[in-house]
Design an enzyme around this catalytic site. Structure first.
Site, PDB file in Angstrom:
ATOM      1  N   ARG A  87     -15.833   3.893   4.001  1.00 14.07           N
ATOM      2  CA  ARG A  87     -16.373   5.411   4.340  1.00 14.07           C
ATOM      3  C   ARG A  87     -15.605   6.391   4.627  1.00 14.07           C
ATOM      4  NH1 ARG A  87     -18.645   6.472  10.309  1.00 14.07           N
ATOM      5  NH2 ARG A  87     -16.490   6.146  10.498  1.00 14.07           N
TER       6      ARG A  87
ATOM      7  N   LYS B 286     -21.716  -5.844   3.938  1.00 12.03           N
ATOM      8  CA  LYS B 286     -21.021  -5.332   2.845  1.00 12.03           C
ATOM      9  C   LYS B 286     -20.416  -6.317   1.830  1.00 12.03           C
ATOM     10  CE  LYS B 286     -17.597  -3.197   5.412  1.00 12.03           C
ATOM     11  NZ  LYS B 286     -16.632  -2.182   5.897  1.00 12.03           N
TER      12      LYS B 286
ATOM     13  N   PHE C  52       0.653   5.822  -0.064  1.00 17.09           N
ATOM     14  CA  PHE C  52      -0.316   6.955  -0.159  1.00 17.09           C
ATOM     15  C   PHE C  52       0.262   7.932  -0.898  1.00 17.09           C
ATOM     16  CE2 PHE C  52       2.627   7.473   3.491  1.00 17.09           C
ATOM     17  CZ  PHE C  52       3.054   8.967   3.127  1.00 17.09           C
TER      18      PHE C  52
ATOM     19  N   GLN D  27      -7.510  -4.149   8.876  1.00 20.62           N
ATOM     20  CA  GLN D  27      -6.454  -3.340   9.497  1.00 20.62           C
ATOM     21  C   GLN D  27      -5.370  -3.803  10.185  1.00 20.62           C
ATOM     22  OE1 GLN D  27      -8.393  -1.763  13.397  1.00 20.62           O
ATOM     23  NE2 GLN D  27      -8.077   0.426  12.588  1.00 20.62           N
TER      24      GLN D  27
ATOM     25  N   GLU E 117       0.829  -1.313   0.159  1.00 22.20           N
ATOM     26  CA  GLU E 117      -0.043  -0.086  -0.069  1.00 22.20           C
ATOM     27  C   GLU E 117       0.919   1.425   0.021  1.00 22.20           C
ATOM     28  OE1 GLU E 117      -3.450   0.819   2.895  1.00 22.20           O
ATOM     29  OE2 GLU E 117      -2.114   2.333   3.520  1.00 22.20           O
TER      30      GLU E 117
ATOM     31  N   HIS F  56      -8.241   2.972  -3.482  1.00 19.96           N
ATOM     32  CA  HIS F  56      -9.083   3.313  -2.363  1.00 19.96           C
ATOM     33  C   HIS F  56      -9.936   4.148  -2.797  1.00 19.96           C
ATOM     34  CE1 HIS F  56      -6.344   1.640   0.977  1.00 19.96           C
ATOM     35  NE2 HIS F  56      -6.076   1.236  -0.147  1.00 19.96           N
TER      36      HIS F  56
ATOM     37  N   PRO G  83       2.021  11.279  -1.937  1.00 22.72           N
ATOM     38  CA  PRO G  83       2.988  12.170  -1.067  1.00 22.72           C
ATOM     39  C   PRO G  83       2.218  13.599  -1.241  1.00 22.72           C
ATOM     40  CG  PRO G  83       3.879  10.984  -2.599  1.00 22.72           C
ATOM     41  CD  PRO G  83       2.657  10.752  -3.139  1.00 22.72           C
TER      42      PRO G  83
HETATM   43  C1  LIG Z   1      -7.280  -1.525   4.824  1.00 18.64           C
HETATM   44  C2  LIG Z   1      -7.943  -0.302   5.150  1.00 18.64           C
HETATM   45  C3  LIG Z   1      -7.421   0.781   4.296  1.00 18.64           C
HETATM   46  C4  LIG Z   1      -8.038   2.141   4.391  1.00 18.64           C
HETATM   47  N1  LIG Z   1      -7.977   3.252   3.686  1.00 18.64           N
HETATM   48  C5  LIG Z   1      -8.210   4.466   3.755  1.00 18.64           C
HETATM   49  C6  LIG Z   1      -7.952   5.234   2.912  1.00 18.64           C
HETATM   50  O1  LIG Z   1      -7.516   5.064   1.937  1.00 18.64           O
HETATM   51  N2  LIG Z   1      -8.776   6.630   3.119  1.00 18.64           N
HETATM   52  C7  LIG Z   1      -9.137   6.834   4.343  1.00 18.64           C
HETATM   53  O2  LIG Z   1      -9.715   7.909   4.424  1.00 18.64           O
HETATM   54  N3  LIG Z   1      -9.404   5.995   5.222  1.00 18.64           N
HETATM   55  C8  LIG Z   1      -8.850   4.811   5.079  1.00 18.64           C
HETATM   56  N4  LIG Z   1      -9.238   3.564   6.094  1.00 18.64           N
HETATM   57  C9  LIG Z   1      -9.924   4.105   7.203  1.00 18.64           C
HETATM   58  C10 LIG Z   1     -11.615   3.748   6.999  1.00 18.64           C
HETATM   59  O3  LIG Z   1     -12.058   4.806   6.109  1.00 18.64           O
HETATM   60  C11 LIG Z   1     -12.139   4.363   8.397  1.00 18.64           C
HETATM   61  O4  LIG Z   1     -11.785   3.209   9.305  1.00 18.64           O
HETATM   62  C12 LIG Z   1     -13.432   4.305   8.429  1.00 18.64           C
HETATM   63  O5  LIG Z   1     -13.791   5.076   9.808  1.00 18.64           O
HETATM   64  C13 LIG Z   1     -14.467   3.062   8.286  1.00 18.64           C
HETATM   65  O6  LIG Z   1     -14.518   2.845   6.991  1.00 18.64           O
HETATM   66  P1  LIG Z   1     -15.226   1.376   6.534  1.00 18.64           P
HETATM   67  O7  LIG Z   1     -15.634   1.419   5.081  1.00 18.64           O
HETATM   68  O8  LIG Z   1     -14.461   0.368   7.199  1.00 18.64           O
HETATM   69  O9  LIG Z   1     -16.613   1.837   7.165  1.00 18.64           O
HETATM   70  P2  LIG Z   1     -17.979   1.361   7.196  1.00 18.64           P
HETATM   71  O10 LIG Z   1     -18.161  -0.271   6.922  1.00 18.64           O
HETATM   72  O11 LIG Z   1     -18.880   1.939   6.341  1.00 18.64           O
HETATM   73  O12 LIG Z   1     -18.499   1.372   8.592  1.00 18.64           O
HETATM   74  C14 LIG Z   1     -18.369   2.748   9.290  1.00 18.64           C
HETATM   75  C15 LIG Z   1     -19.042   2.702  10.788  1.00 18.64           C
HETATM   76  O13 LIG Z   1     -20.332   2.656  10.603  1.00 18.64           O
HETATM   77  C16 LIG Z   1     -21.007   1.568  11.224  1.00 18.64           C
HETATM   78  N5  LIG Z   1     -21.898   1.039  10.194  1.00 18.64           N
HETATM   79  C17 LIG Z   1     -21.698   0.574   8.975  1.00 18.64           C
HETATM   80  N6  LIG Z   1     -22.953   0.182   8.339  1.00 18.64           N
HETATM   81  C18 LIG Z   1     -23.757   0.817   9.239  1.00 18.64           C
HETATM   82  C19 LIG Z   1     -25.277   0.547   9.095  1.00 18.64           C
HETATM   83  N7  LIG Z   1     -25.888   0.311   8.057  1.00 18.64           N
HETATM   84  N8  LIG Z   1     -25.909   1.311   9.998  1.00 18.64           N
HETATM   85  C20 LIG Z   1     -25.396   2.053  10.957  1.00 18.64           C
HETATM   86  N9  LIG Z   1     -24.028   1.867  11.355  1.00 18.64           N
HETATM   87  C21 LIG Z   1     -23.198   1.298  10.381  1.00 18.64           C
HETATM   88  C22 LIG Z   1     -20.007   0.754  11.284  1.00 18.64           C
HETATM   89  O14 LIG Z   1     -20.253   0.124  12.779  1.00 18.64           O
HETATM   90  C23 LIG Z   1     -18.739   1.557  11.490  1.00 18.64           C
HETATM   91  O15 LIG Z   1     -18.446   2.099  12.793  1.00 18.64           O
HETATM   92  C24 LIG Z   1      -8.799   2.348   5.866  1.00 18.64           C
HETATM   93  C25 LIG Z   1      -9.118   1.212   6.431  1.00 18.64           C
HETATM   94  C26 LIG Z   1      -8.641   0.124   6.342  1.00 18.64           C
HETATM   95  C27 LIG Z   1      -8.927  -0.921   7.336  1.00 18.64           C
END
Ligand SMILES: Cc1cc2nc3c(=O)[nH]c(=O)nc-3n(C[C@H](O)[C@H](O)[C@H](O)COP(=O)(O)OP(=O)(O)OC[C@H]3O[C@@H](n4cnc5c(N)ncnc54)[C@H](O)[C@@H]3O)c2cc1C
Ligand SMILES: NC(=O)c1ccc[n+]([C@@H]2O[C@H](COP(=O)([O-])OP(=O)(O)OC[C@H]3O[C@@H](n4cnc5c(N)ncnc54)[C@H](O)[C@@H]3O)[C@@H](O)[C@H]2O)c1
Length: 602
Positions: free
Chosen positions: A111, A173, A23, A184, A21, A81, A25
Site C-alpha cells: 500500500r 492478500k 533503494f 518487516q 534490498e 516494489h 539513491p
Molecule cells: C518488506 C517490506 C517492504 C516495503 N517496501 C516499501 C516500499 O518500497 N515503499 C514504500 O513506500 N513502503 C514500503 N514498505 C512499507 C509499507 O508500504 C507500509 O508498511 C504500509 O503502511 C503497509 O503496506 P502493506 O502493503 O503491508 O499494507 P496493506 O496490506 O494494504 O495494509 C495497510 C493497512 O490497511 C489495513 N487493511 C488491509 N486490508 C484492509 C481492508 N480490506 N479493510 C480495511 N483495512 C485494511 C491493514 O490493517 C493495514 O493497517 C515496505 C514494508 C515491508 C514490510
C-alpha cells in the site's frame, strides 16, 4: 526467473539462500555508484535483489530504471516494489508494463505509507490496499508475475482482536494470489517465531522470507527501530549502548547479535531457508553478517582491485575520477566500497549510494499530527518560531521538523551560542562544533576505533530571511576562513568556494588506518538535501488549516527564506564561526530598533 521457483529450488537442494534490498539513491552519482555496488555485491551470492518504491513516487521512475539495469545489464533476478501511494491506475500500468519489458518477473505489492499527519488516502482512480494491487496484477497479467506481499511480525503484539484482523488481511492478500511474504525487520526472535506459527495456523502456506536489518551504526539502528517502532530486546541494548560512540564496535557486536538471530530463525523448524537483507545500500554490514554466518568466505583484507572499466554503461567512458582519487585511480574502486561505512547523514557524500536516506521509502515528518501540534503549537509570529528553535537547541524541546531527535551531546557544547543565533533570526537546523584532536573515545566528541584522534570544523546550517542574509554575508566574507553555500527553494546557488569538490569537515586518525573522513560539505549534496529541507517545512505548514495564520507564516518562510550552510575552516578557533552572526544580528537589531518583540519577519 520467478523468486518462488528459486525458493523451491533452494529447498530441494536443502541450502540456505539470501537476497538484498536496495533503494533508489538521491543523486545521479549515487545511482551510478549503487550500480557498481550491486554488481560488486553479486560476489556475495544473493539469489535476487529488490528495489524499493518511493512513497509519493518522487523517485519511482528511478525504481523502474534500476529494475531494468539490474535485470538486463547486471543480469541479476530483480523484484520491483510497487505501492498505491500517489499512484493512479495509469501509473501502475506503466510501471508493470516496463517491468515486464525489462524481463522482471517479481513484484512486491504494497500500500505504501500515509503522508504524515494524514490518514492514508487513495488517489483518484488508484488503489486502497496492497490486496487491490495483488488482485489487479493477477487480473492484468495472470501468472506472469510472482507477487510478494508484506507481513508484520510486530502485529503479533497487538491486542488479540487487532492481531486477528491483521492476520485475516494477510490471509486475504495471500488468497488474492500472493506467492510469498517478505516480513518487516525484527530483532525479537521469540516474537517472530510465534508470529510465523500463527501465520501457519491461519492456513497460510506460502513461503515467508524474514527481513533482516544489519546493525551498521548506533544512530542508524536507533533511527530505524524507532521510526518503525520495532521492539529491541534488552540484551541488544545492553551490549550495544556502552559502545554507541564507536561505530566500528557497534557494527562488530551488532553483526554477532543479528547473525545469532538469523541462526535461530534458520534452526527454528519453520521451514525458512532464506534471509532477506535490508542493505540500506551499504555493503560491509551485509558482508560481515554473511561471513559471520559462514555463508560466504571471510575476506580479511580487502586487496585493492586493479583499475578496470566499470560495467555500468554510464561509467564505461569515464576518464576522470572524483578529486579525492585524482592521484590514486588504481585504488578507486576498492576505496569506494567502504567510503560510506559510517554514514551519519549529516552531510554525507552525495556520490554514495546510501546518501541521505533513513528508511529508503521517502521523506516525511516523523511525528503524527497530534504529536507535532503538541510539540510546536500554533506559532503566529516569526519570534514564536525562533523561540521554538532556541528551545530545541537548549534541550527544552524534543524535536523540530528538521531534527527528529534531541540535540546530540556535542551540540550541548555550543547550545548557548545556537540559542542566541536562533533568537537573532537564524533558524538553525544542523550544526557541529569545532574539535581539534579529541580522543576517539572522548565521551562527547569521540567516534571510530580506539586510540585515535578526531577532528571537526565548525559547521552551521540554517534558514534565514533575505534581509538578514544581506547583513550577514559581508561579515562572513571578512573572515577568509569561512566558506558558505546559499540556496533558495528554486535552487539558485551562491557560494564563495572556488571548487565543486568536497570540503572535509569531520575526519579521524586511527592506529594502522588511513585517515577516515565520514563527513563532507559539497554543492551537490547540499542541492539534493535542499529539496528535502524545504519539503519538511511545507509538511509542517500543512498540519494547519490553509487559511490559518500559522500555515501562512510557515509557508511564507519557506517561500522567501534562504537555506545556508557555513563552515569555519580553522578548526583551532571554535568560537570564530559565531562572530559574523552576532555582528549581523546586532546590526539588524540597531536598524529595527526593538527587534525581538514585534514579531515582524526578519
Ligand atoms: C518488506 C517490506 C517492504 C516495503 N517496501 C516499501 C516500499 O518500497 N515503499 C514504500 O513506500 N513502503 C514500503 N514498505 C512499507 C509499507 O508500504 C507500509 O508498511 C504500509 O503502511 C503497509 O503496506 P502493506 O502493503 O503491508 O499494507 P496493506 O496490506 O494494504 O495494509 C495497510 C493497512 O490497511 C489495513 N487493511 C488491509 N486490508 C484492509 C481492508 N480490506 N479493510 C480495511 N483495512 C485494511 C491493514 O490493517 C493495514 O493497517 C515496505 C514494508 C515491508 C514490510
Ligand atoms: N545537511 C545536509 O546536506 C543533509 C544531507 C543529507 C541528509 N540530511 C538530512 O538532515 C537530517 C539531519 O541529519 P543528521 O543525521 O546529521 O542529523 P542529526 O540529527 O544527527 O543532526 C546533526 C547534528 O546537528 C545537531 N542539530 C540537530 N538539530 C539542530 C538544530 N536545529 N540546530 C542546530 N544543531 C542541530 C545535532 O545535535 C547533531 O549534532 C536528516 O534528516 C538527514 O536526512 C542533511
Amino acid at each position: 526467473m520467478k523468486i518462488s521457483q528459486k525458493i523451491e529450488q533452494a529447498a530441494k537442494e536443502d541450502r540456505v539462500w539470501w537476497s538484498f534490498e536496495y533503494f533508489p539513491p538521491r543523486t545521479a552519482q549515487g545511482l551510478q555508484n549503487l550500480l557498481d555496488r550491486i554488481e560488486r555485491m553479486r560476489a556475495l551470492g544473493p539469489e535476487f535483489v529488490d528495489i524499493t518504491w518511493n512513497a509519493g513516487g518522487r523517485t519511482s521512475e528511478l525504481t523502474s530504471e534500476l529494475v531494468k539495469t539490474c535485470q538486463k545489464l547486471i543480469g541479476i533476478e530483480t523484484c520491483m516494489h510497487l505501492t498505491c501511494t500517489g499512484m493512479p491506475k495509469e501509473k501502475v500500468d506503466i510501471a508493470l508494463r516496463e517491468a515486464k519489458q525489462h524481463g522482471c518477473r517479481n513484484v512486491l505489492a504494497l500500500r505504501g505509507d500515509p503522508p504524515v499527519g494524514k490518514e492514508w488516502e487513495a488517489v483518484e482512480g488508484g488503489f486502497h490496499y496492497g490486496i487491490d494491487l495483488v488482485r489487479y496484477i493477477r487480473k492484468q497479467y495472470d501468472d506472469y508475475f510472482d507477487i510478494a506481499v508484506a507481513g508484520y511480525p510486530q502485529t503479533h503484539l497487538l491486542p488479540p482482536e487487532e492481531a486477528a484482523l491483521e492476520m485475516q488481511y494477510l490471509k486475504d492478500k495471500v488468497d488474492a494470489g500472493a506467492n510469498f511474504i517478505f516480513t518487516q525487520m525484527f530483532y525479537d526472535i521469540d516474537m517472530f517465531v510465534d508470529w510465523v506459527r500463527a501465520v501457519r495456523a491461519a492456513g497460510i502456506t506460502i513461503p515467508i522470507v524474514p527481513g533482516i536489518m544489519p546493525i551498521q551504526t548506533w544512530n542508524g539502528f536507533q533511527k530505524a527501530t524507532s521510526l518503525a517502532k520495532i521492539t529491541v530486546p534488552q540484551a541488544f541494548l545492553d551490549e550495544l549502548e556502552p559502545h554507541k560512540n564507536n561505530d566500528e564496535k557497534v557494527r562488530e557486536l551488532g553483526t554477532k547479535l543479528v547473525a545469532n538471530m538469523c541462526r535461530q530463525v534458520l534452526a527454528a523448524d519453520l521451514g525458512i531457508k532464506g534471509l532477506h537483507f535490508y542493505t540500506m545500500n551499504l555493503e560491509k554490514g551485509c558482508r560481515m553478517l554473511l561471513e559471520e554466518l559462514n555463508l560466504v568466505p571471510r575476506v580479511e583484507v580487502v586487496k585493492p582491485l586493479p583499475w578496470r572499466q566499470s560495467l555500468t554503461p554510464n561509467r564505461r567512458a569515464e576518464t576522470i575520477r572524483p578529486i579525492f582519487w585524482a592521484n590514486r585511480t588504481r585504488s578507486y574502486l576498492s576505496r569506494t566500497e567502504n567510503w560510506d561505512e559510517y554514514p551519519n547523514g549529516r552531510f554525507g557524500d552525495s556520490r554514495s549510494p546510501a546518501y541521505g536516506e533513513l528508511d529508503g521509502y521517502g521523506i516525511w515528518l516523523k511525528q503524527s499530527k497530534d504529536d507535532a501540534l503538541k510539540l510546536w503549537n500554533t506559532p503566529t509570529t516569526v519570534d514564536e518560531i525562533t523561540a521554538l528553535f532556541a528551545k530545541f537547541c537548549l534541550g527544552q524541546l524534543q524535536a523540530l521538523p528538521w531534527s527528529d531527535s534531541a540535540p546530540s551531546s556535542e551540540t550541548t557544547v555550543i547550545a548557548q551560542q545556537l540559542a542566541k543565533l536562533n533568537s537573532l533570526g537564524f533558524l538553525t537546523i544542523n550544526s557541529q562544533p569545532a574539535v581539534d584532536g579529541a580522543r576517539s573515545d572522548d565521551r562527547i566528541h569521540g567516534w571510530g576505533p580506539a586510540n585515535g584522534y578526531v577532528y571537526q570544523k565548525a559547521y552551521l546550517e540554517f534558514f534565514v530571511s533575505p534581509e538578514l542574509l544581506d547583513m550577514l554575508i559581508p561579515h562572513i566574507e571578512r573572515d577568509i576562513n569561512i566558506t558558505y553555500y546559499v540556496i533558495n527553494n528554486r535552487g539558485d546557488l551562491r557560494t564563495n568556494t572556488h571548487s565543486d569538490g568536497p570540503n572535509a569537515v569531520t575526519w579521524g586518525v586511527f592506529p594502522g588506518k588511513e585517515i577516515v573522513q565520514p563527513t563532507i560539505v559539497e554543492a551537490i549534496s547540499f542541492m539534493a538535501w535542499k529539496d528535502e529541507a524545504y519539503e519538511l517545512g511545507r509538511q509542517w505548514a500543512k498540519l494547519y488549516d490553509p487559511d490559518s495564520p500559522t500555515r501562512k507564516l510557515i509557508d511564507g518562510i519557506m517561500d522567501s527564506y534562504y537555506l545556508v550552510n557555513v563552515v569555519h575552516n580553522d578548526f583551532k578557533k571554535p568560537e570564530a564561526i559565531f562572530e559574523p552572526f552576532f555582528k549581523a544580528g546586532a546590526e539588524y537589531a540597531a536598524k529595527h530598533d526593538a527587534p525581538k518583540t514585534n514579531g515582524h519577519a526578519h
